[in-house]
Design a protein around this motif. Sequence first.
Motif, PDB file in Angstrom:
ATOM      1  N   ASP A 271     148.927 -63.183  14.254  1.00  0.00           N
ATOM      2  CA  ASP A 271     147.692 -63.546  13.548  1.00  0.00           C
ATOM      3  C   ASP A 271     146.600 -63.996  14.517  1.00  0.00           C
ATOM      4  O   ASP A 271     145.860 -64.940  14.255  1.00  0.00           O
ATOM      5  N   ALA A 272     146.520 -63.324  15.670  1.00  0.00           N
ATOM      6  CA  ALA A 272     145.554 -63.701  16.710  1.00  0.00           C
ATOM      7  C   ALA A 272     144.188 -63.073  16.499  1.00  0.00           C
ATOM      8  O   ALA A 272     143.302 -63.220  17.341  1.00  0.00           O
ATOM      9  N   GLY A 273     144.005 -62.363  15.384  1.00  0.00           N
ATOM     10  CA  GLY A 273     142.686 -61.836  15.068  1.00  0.00           C
ATOM     11  C   GLY A 273     142.556 -60.349  15.348  1.00  0.00           C
ATOM     12  O   GLY A 273     143.424 -59.725  15.956  1.00  0.00           O
ATOM     13  N   PRO A 274     141.435 -59.767  14.928  1.00  0.00           N
ATOM     14  CA  PRO A 274     141.226 -58.328  15.110  1.00  0.00           C
ATOM     15  C   PRO A 274     140.672 -58.003  16.484  1.00  0.00           C
ATOM     16  O   PRO A 274     140.091 -58.848  17.181  1.00  0.00           O
ATOM     17  N   VAL A 275     140.853 -56.749  16.879  1.00  0.00           N
ATOM     18  CA  VAL A 275     140.219 -56.215  18.077  1.00  0.00           C
ATOM     19  C   VAL A 275     139.758 -54.798  17.751  1.00  0.00           C
ATOM     20  O   VAL A 275     140.448 -54.071  17.034  1.00  0.00           O
ATOM     21  N   THR A 276     138.608 -54.414  18.235  1.00  0.00           N
ATOM     22  CA  THR A 276     138.070 -53.090  17.941  1.00  0.00           C
ATOM     23  C   THR A 276     138.050 -52.228  19.206  1.00  0.00           C
ATOM     24  O   THR A 276     138.199 -52.733  20.331  1.00  0.00           O
TER      25      THR A 276
END
Length: 258
Positions: free
Chosen positions: A38-43
């Motif tokens: 749950d470390a966040g999104p990356v694009t």
Amino acid sequence: MQAPEADLALLIEAAEAAGEIALRHFRNDPEVWHKPDDAGPVTEADLEVDAYLRATLTAARPDYGWLSEETEDDPARLNAERVFIVDPIDGTRAYIEGQDSWSHSLAIAENGRVTAGLVFLPVKGVSYSAVLGQGAFRNGAALTTSGRDHLAGADILATRPNMEPQHWRVLPQIARHHRPSLAYRFCLVAEGRYDAMLTLRDAWEWDIAAGSLIAAESGAVVTDRLNQPLQFNMPDPASNGVITANPLLHQEIYRSLR
């Protein structure tokens, strides 16, 4: 070893090119992945900007270490006298949602202290910069932090969990505000638009390195939540929260916390 002014010039040039890369993908349905734990999104834009910045900056300064949110950490950086500390896109969720307040956060630290920092917001066309001991600037105009000397009624940038009662001796009556980019929050305090910035959870170095110098050079005091100076290029690259405000307000915030 380059002078900090030359290092800042390098950061500015690199950030402007990074902005062009990010804007090509912005509001253009970039591919998105979600990090483990749950470390966040990356694009795809985060990764492309990271690759560009790493190649460009380390080619220009091959003896500098490298620390970035989107690059696997290499302990070799700990042996470098100077190190780049980079968040390719700070505020990735805002970037995905098409908001305009994401930024590129680029800094150089020497022996644990940030000596040059840049926060660039490509959509807004705004650049915040600082060199240690030489003041802070927004698009070339000098910055000065707010002079507010009391907490009641202060405008503070903080997420909602930071203002829960368990964190405070007495819950202050403040006006809470938010911006998705942590680096940008420092800059808004630096230019006096908000009185303080507060985060009580651990803060990664790449989120805070550039902004912390910009705020400090505007006259703010910047510490962790325990009132200790921030240190950079640490083995565990995170601080124990951050408090940023002018000296009087900073001390009132610190004394008000549990």
